[in-house]
Design a protein around this motif. Structure first.
Motif, mmCIF file in Angstrom:
data_model
loop_
_atom_site.group_PDB
_atom_site.id
_atom_site.type_symbol
_atom_site.label_atom_id
_atom_site.label_comp_id
_atom_site.label_asym_id
_atom_site.label_seq_id
_atom_site.Cartn_x
_atom_site.Cartn_y
_atom_site.Cartn_z
ATOM 1 N N LEU A 254 -12.244 -0.463 -0.587
ATOM 2 C CA LEU A 254 -13.695 -0.597 -0.685
ATOM 3 C C LEU A 254 -14.299 -1.322 0.524
ATOM 4 O O LEU A 254 -15.522 -1.306 0.699
ATOM 5 C CB LEU A 254 -14.074 -1.338 -1.969
ATOM 6 N N CYS A 255 -13.442 -1.929 1.355
ATOM 7 C CA CYS A 255 -13.908 -2.627 2.560
ATOM 8 C C CYS A 255 -14.129 -1.610 3.679
ATOM 9 O O CYS A 255 -13.200 -0.865 4.025
ATOM 10 C CB CYS A 255 -12.883 -3.672 3.010
ATOM 11 N N LYS A 256 -15.321 -1.587 4.242
ATOM 12 C CA LYS A 256 -15.628 -0.631 5.309
ATOM 13 C C LYS A 256 -14.856 -0.947 6.590
ATOM 14 O O LYS A 256 -14.558 -0.047 7.371
ATOM 15 C CB LYS A 256 -17.126 -0.625 5.607
ATOM 16 N N PHE A 257 -14.564 -2.242 6.806
ATOM 17 C CA PHE A 257 -13.818 -2.656 7.978
ATOM 18 C C PHE A 257 -12.657 -3.537 7.527
ATOM 19 O O PHE A 257 -12.665 -4.074 6.423
ATOM 20 C CB PHE A 257 -14.717 -3.434 8.948
ATOM 21 N N ARG A 258 -11.684 -3.693 8.393
ATOM 22 C CA ARG A 258 -10.533 -4.520 8.063
ATOM 23 C C ARG A 258 -10.940 -5.978 7.829
ATOM 24 O O ARG A 258 -11.773 -6.517 8.557
ATOM 25 C CB ARG A 258 -9.492 -4.465 9.180
ATOM 26 N N LYS A 259 -10.324 -6.588 6.834
ATOM 27 C CA LYS A 259 -10.517 -8.001 6.553
ATOM 28 C C LYS A 259 -9.154 -8.649 6.348
ATOM 29 O O LYS A 259 -8.196 -7.984 5.957
ATOM 30 C CB LYS A 259 -11.369 -8.197 5.290
ATOM 31 N N GLU A 260 -9.087 -9.949 6.585
ATOM 32 C CA GLU A 260 -7.793 -10.618 6.423
ATOM 33 C C GLU A 260 -7.385 -10.709 4.956
ATOM 34 O O GLU A 260 -6.227 -11.023 4.648
ATOM 35 C CB GLU A 260 -7.818 -12.000 7.062
ATOM 36 N N SER A 261 -8.302 -10.396 4.040
ATOM 37 C CA SER A 261 -7.966 -10.370 2.612
ATOM 38 C C SER A 261 -7.384 -9.020 2.188
ATOM 39 O O SER A 261 -7.001 -8.845 1.027
ATOM 40 C CB SER A 261 -9.206 -10.674 1.778
ATOM 41 N N ASN A 262 -7.319 -8.062 3.099
ATOM 42 C CA ASN A 262 -6.773 -6.728 2.803
ATOM 43 C C ASN A 262 -5.255 -6.757 2.663
ATOM 44 O O ASN A 262 -4.584 -7.690 3.114
ATOM 45 C CB ASN A 262 -7.114 -5.741 3.923
ATOM 46 N N VAL A 263 -4.723 -5.690 2.050
ATOM 47 C CA VAL A 263 -3.303 -5.362 2.188
ATOM 48 C C VAL A 263 -3.221 -4.122 3.074
ATOM 49 O O VAL A 263 -4.214 -3.413 3.254
ATOM 50 C CB VAL A 263 -2.618 -5.115 0.833
ATOM 51 N N SER A 264 -2.056 -3.886 3.639
ATOM 52 C CA SER A 264 -1.909 -2.787 4.591
ATOM 53 C C SER A 264 -0.859 -1.792 4.122
ATOM 54 O O SER A 264 -0.206 -1.977 3.082
ATOM 55 C CB SER A 264 -1.515 -3.332 5.967
ATOM 56 N N VAL A 265 -0.654 -0.744 4.903
ATOM 57 C CA VAL A 265 0.335 0.284 4.590
ATOM 58 C C VAL A 265 1.741 -0.291 4.525
ATOM 59 O O VAL A 265 2.636 0.316 3.922
ATOM 60 C CB VAL A 265 0.262 1.421 5.637
ATOM 61 N N TYR A 266 1.941 -1.473 5.093
ATOM 62 C CA TYR A 266 3.272 -2.073 5.038
ATOM 63 C C TYR A 266 3.729 -2.340 3.608
ATOM 64 O O TYR A 266 4.931 -2.439 3.355
ATOM 65 C CB TYR A 266 3.307 -3.370 5.842
ATOM 66 N N VAL A 267 2.788 -2.467 2.653
ATOM 67 C CA VAL A 267 3.232 -2.688 1.271
ATOM 68 C C VAL A 267 4.032 -1.492 0.766
ATOM 69 O O VAL A 267 4.919 -1.647 -0.080
ATOM 70 C CB VAL A 267 2.065 -3.009 0.313
ATOM 71 N N MET A 268 3.719 -0.291 1.270
ATOM 72 C CA MET A 268 4.495 0.896 0.887
ATOM 73 C C MET A 268 5.922 0.781 1.427
ATOM 74 O O MET A 268 6.898 1.066 0.718
ATOM 75 C CB MET A 268 3.829 2.166 1.417
#
Length: 337
Positions: A254-268
């Protein structure tokens, strides 16, 4: 990577490549991004690496089934008639390419998006994507012959399972890594590593094993080593995490831009590693930055495996000069003969 030997890849074992690409120089795209309050920390310059990535795949990975080029309604010049002739892209390569727009697979509620994590966390929704696929950033290049077994063996991703501490040099990246590990620690602890210890402590990793040995005494997972190169991923891993952790993934998307609170594809990738759903392998990728000495970049291009040539801060004049220099190296590597 191993030398490629021509062989049949049956339908069950076919491997697709996914490439995420954006033309950051596109004025219309910049205007759309500005409407949503583009953050100053984002960097979207196009170094025109894409045609050379495609040529590297054509030359060194002929086994690939399909190449999904993911864009925000942008069509690269290298796929036009003039571009195909300029870069001498083969007909066989072009037949494999599927230009895929964000709206073709990303749920409407997340669009438009300028967040790379949103794009990457929804790859499994790409129509026609095979169960086994390899994700490439558009600044990656193959530098020597490879085989399907460099990415998947018996249906399992080939990867480097090594523990690591979180690197705090980049606060945004460190924050994302922290949230990745927080999610993983909800479902796993160091027992998951010990349960598949031979996959996490393996001679093929060399000195990387030292990191794992130092972190094994901790009960909580502190971090996982990330080789910055092509990622071998499975669609069913995505489906598993969206079913189990969909609320967390949804918050990021839901975040339009990257935020440090995001998770990334690395979780896969971490899910595959911590569940033991991988085969230990040596990752022959070299990380470079565009500001590195040209001799170092040229030497890396001649070593088998893959490279990442990452963008860094520089003014526009230096960007144009360095882009011309690196483009010359890539033409020498991929467009001769």
């Amino acid at each position: 990577m191993t030398n490629y030997k021509k062989k049949d890849v049956n339908a069950e074992n076919k491997i697709d490549f996914v490439i995420a690409w954006v033309d950051g120089n596109d004025k219309a795209w910049q205007e759309k991004m500005a409407e949503y309050g583009h953050g100053k920390n984002e960097q979207f310059r196009d170094w025109d690496f894409l045609p050379y990535l495609l040529k590297s795949v054509d030359r060194y990975a002929p086994f690939v089934h399909r190449i999904f080029l993911v864009t925000d309604r942008q069509n690269p010049d290298c796929l036009s008639d003039a571009g195909r002739e300029k870069y001498r892209l083969s007909d066989d390569l072009v037949r494999k390419i599927r230009v895929t727009y964000h709206e073709d697979f990303i749920p409407q509620k997340y669009l438009p998006t300028f967040n790379s994590h949103t794009i990457e966390l929804n790859f499994h929704r790409i129509p026609g994507l095979s169960e086994q696929f390899v994700y490439f950033n558009d600044d990656f290049l193959l530098t020597g012959p490879c085989a399907p077994e460099d990415f998947f063996r018996n249906g399992l991703p080939v990867d480097c399972g090594c523990l690591n501490a979180i690197n705090g040099k980049d606060p945004v990246f460190a924050g994302i890594q922290f949230h990745n590990m927080a999610l993983m620690n909800e479902h796993y602890d160091i027992g998951a590593v010990r349960a598949h210890l031979w996959k996490w402590l393996n001679p093929i990793y060399g000195r990387q094993n030292i990191r794992t040995l130092l972190l094994l005494p901790f009960q909580r997972l502190q971090g996982i080593y990330n080789p910055h190169g092509p990622l071998a991923l499975k669609k069913n891993t995505y489906e598993k995490l969206w079913k189990r952790d969909g609320d967390i993934l949804d918050q990021t998307c839901l975040c339009k831009f990257r935020k440090e609170s995001n998770v990334s594809v690395y979780v896969m990738r971490y899910e595959q590693l911590l569940s033991g759903d991988f085969v230990p392998g040596k990752i022959n990728n070299r990380y470079l930055e565009v500001t590195y000495p040209l001799k170092r970049i040229a030497a890396a291009l001649e070593r088998p495996g893959s490279v990442c040539i990452n963008d860094t801060d520089m003014d526009d004049m230096m960007y144009l000069k360095r882009k011309k220099q690196i483009q010359y190296l890539l033409k020498e590597k991929y467009c001769k003969n």
